[in-house]
Design an enzyme around this catalytic site. Sequence first.
Site, mmCIF file in Angstrom:
data_model
loop_
_atom_site.group_PDB
_atom_site.id
_atom_site.type_symbol
_atom_site.label_atom_id
_atom_site.label_comp_id
_atom_site.label_asym_id
_atom_site.label_seq_id
_atom_site.Cartn_x
_atom_site.Cartn_y
_atom_site.Cartn_z
ATOM 1 N N GLU A 88 0.827 -1.205 0.000
ATOM 2 C CA GLU A 88 0.000 0.000 0.000
ATOM 3 C C GLU A 88 0.860 1.255 0.000
ATOM 4 O OE1 GLU A 88 -3.010 0.138 2.978
ATOM 5 O OE2 GLU A 88 -3.781 -1.851 2.508
ATOM 6 N N HIS A 145 -2.855 -7.199 10.774
ATOM 7 C CA HIS A 145 -3.546 -7.565 9.534
ATOM 8 C C HIS A 145 -2.787 -8.638 8.770
ATOM 9 C CE1 HIS A 145 -4.955 -7.270 5.360
ATOM 10 N NE2 HIS A 145 -6.085 -6.835 5.859
ATOM 11 N N GLU A 190 -4.281 -12.445 8.155
ATOM 12 C CA GLU A 190 -4.161 -12.955 6.792
ATOM 13 C C GLU A 190 -2.776 -13.438 6.412
ATOM 14 O OE1 GLU A 190 -5.753 -10.107 4.083
ATOM 15 O OE2 GLU A 190 -7.743 -10.110 5.000
ATOM 16 N N VAL A 233 -6.734 1.383 13.450
ATOM 17 C CA VAL A 233 -8.150 1.513 13.802
ATOM 18 C C VAL A 233 -8.675 0.206 14.380
ATOM 19 C CG1 VAL A 233 -8.497 3.198 11.956
ATOM 20 C CG2 VAL A 233 -8.999 0.792 11.527
ATOM 21 N N HIS A 250 -11.903 -5.797 11.084
ATOM 22 C CA HIS A 250 -11.083 -6.929 11.532
ATOM 23 C C HIS A 250 -11.120 -7.082 13.045
ATOM 24 C CE1 HIS A 250 -9.478 -8.206 7.740
ATOM 25 N NE2 HIS A 250 -8.984 -7.025 7.457
#
Length: 344
Positions: A171, A228, A259, A287, A291
């Site tokens: 990202e 994540h 993941e 945040v 998830h």
Amino acid sequence: MKKIIAAISAITLTAACFASCSSDSKDSKSESATEATTVAETTTEESTEEDTTEAEEEEMDDEENYDTGDASLDNVRNQDDIGDNELLVVSFGTSFNDSRRLTIGAIEDALEKAFPDYSVRRGFTANIIIDHVNRRDGILIDDLDAALQRAVDNEVKNLVVQPTHLMNGLEYDELSEKVAEYSDAFDKVVIGEPLLTTDEDFSRVEKAITEWTKEYDDGETAICFMGHGTEAESNGIYAKMQELLTADGYANYYVGTVEATPSLDDVIAKVKEGNYKRVILEPLMVVAGDHANNDMAGDEEDSWKSAFLAEGYDVECVLRGLGENEDIRSIYVDHAQAAIDSIK
């Protein structure tokens, strides 16, 4: 969809028949068949993309049967009248209104306070979240293109982009590429570092999360952080954080991902090696969004909470994002300061 696929097969078969005809008509008919095939394939691809997006949006709408807070309390920071200097804070985003305000909003507030000469604006990279919030709450948050175009339209001269990403991964690379597309419009443009970049960053994050959770550290509790995860090499930050925690004596602290690796199974296996009665679950994410609320604290049988309950532990979920932590916010401020200093 099936009709379109069938049409492609029929066109391909017809083209094959044309190939056995006379050479006088072969080229023109083959060309027509090829064009028809291309159009059909393009239609199929576009339809597939549209169907996928609509399905994702419908699924998000159907599954959200809980209150995420008052969206009107959040400053979406999409105002014009920016001035010469802009500090664009880029986040993946979340549709959880309270968490968005308490995490991303709090980071933006801290940056605004630290840099009064810069107008702080927001950009999200997840359009599916932007669309969902807009549909549900009637509030439109700028995506990255819109945020950068807003800077261009406002004739910003100095653009500083500070991501709230945890790592320098896929990202972050995509962000850099997108900013580069607009770079000619500004006198100066620079991108700040993500949260976990240097060894000092890791030490500061370690201190922040262990101080934040020390009330649970009673010798009988395993404190597990859920990140994540990514397929990129940058996923190594989770193992590095685990190694740092273990080396510094936080033997009852565990880091896993949704993941990637370490996985939930990896974390459970490590926790079972100790003599713990209770497990604390907390997101290692900026945040506390989907998830955290579902994959970690949800009631589904494959959630982290359910998995640890099944192993016989008392489980408590702490639903707060890293952006709520003042010490974490100060790291983003320092990274933005370094970016600003680099263009002076």
